[in-house]
Design an enzyme around this catalytic site. Structure first.
Site, short mmCIF file in Angstrom:
data_model
loop_
_atom_site.label_atom_id
_atom_site.label_comp_id
_atom_site.label_asym_id
_atom_site.label_seq_id
_atom_site.Cartn_x
_atom_site.Cartn_y
_atom_site.Cartn_z
N HIS A 143 0.82 -1.00 0.04
CA HIS A 143 -0.02 -0.09 0.08
C HIS A 143 0.97 1.40 0.09
O HIS A 143 2.03 1.19 0.29
CB HIS A 143 -1.06 0.05 1.38
N CYS A 144 0.32 2.66 -0.44
CA CYS A 144 1.28 3.63 -0.59
C CYS A 144 0.01 4.84 -0.06
O CYS A 144 -0.83 4.33 0.72
CB CYS A 144 1.69 3.71 -1.70
N GLY A 145 0.09 5.88 -0.51
CA GLY A 145 -0.71 6.85 -0.21
C GLY A 145 -1.86 6.91 -0.84
O GLY A 145 -3.30 7.27 -0.29
#
Length: 124
Positions: free
Chosen positions: A71-73
């Site tokens: 996951h990221c932003g």
């Protein structure tokens, strides 16, 4: 969960609810590919930090016991990382749709920073 066949591999896109359910059962390893600064400011408790710039897919463990979900932003970097791992031979890999922004938007718990004190605090 959405799936996309990429050659002989499968790219999975998980919702925040699917990630939270699997994570709470210990079924996945959640890897945050954002920068150390982003992670320090706020993150999902227990998520491992492995910034996109330093990721080497060959160094990741196998997925026999637990699945890997990136996951990221916003979901853009995590999808790029997942696709890179597929290019490097992973048969199945996943990322979280909408990233940390979607996690927060769904009112999921996370570790944030108290702006008055600078101390970390749980946000629910």
């Amino acid at each position: 969960m959405k799936t996309e066949e990429v050659g002989r591999s499968t790219l999975e896109t998980w919702t925040v609810d699917e990630v939270q359910a699997a994570y709470s059962k210990g079924e996945i390893v959640l890897i945050d590919v954002r920068t150390p600064q982003e992670y320090m400011f706020e993150h999902i408790p227990g998520a491992l930090l492995l910034p996109m710039a330093f990721l080497e897919c060959a160094s990741l463990p196998g997925q026999s016991d637990k699945r890997i979900v990136f996951h990221c932003g916003s979901g853009v970097r995590s999808e790029k990382v997942a696709r890179k791992c597929i290019e490097e031979g992973f048969a199945r890999i996943a990322h979280m749709e909408g990233g940390f922004g979607a996690w927060k938007g769904a009112n999921k718990p996370y570790m944030g920073t108290n702006m008055a004190t600078g101390a970390p605090q749980m946000v629910k």
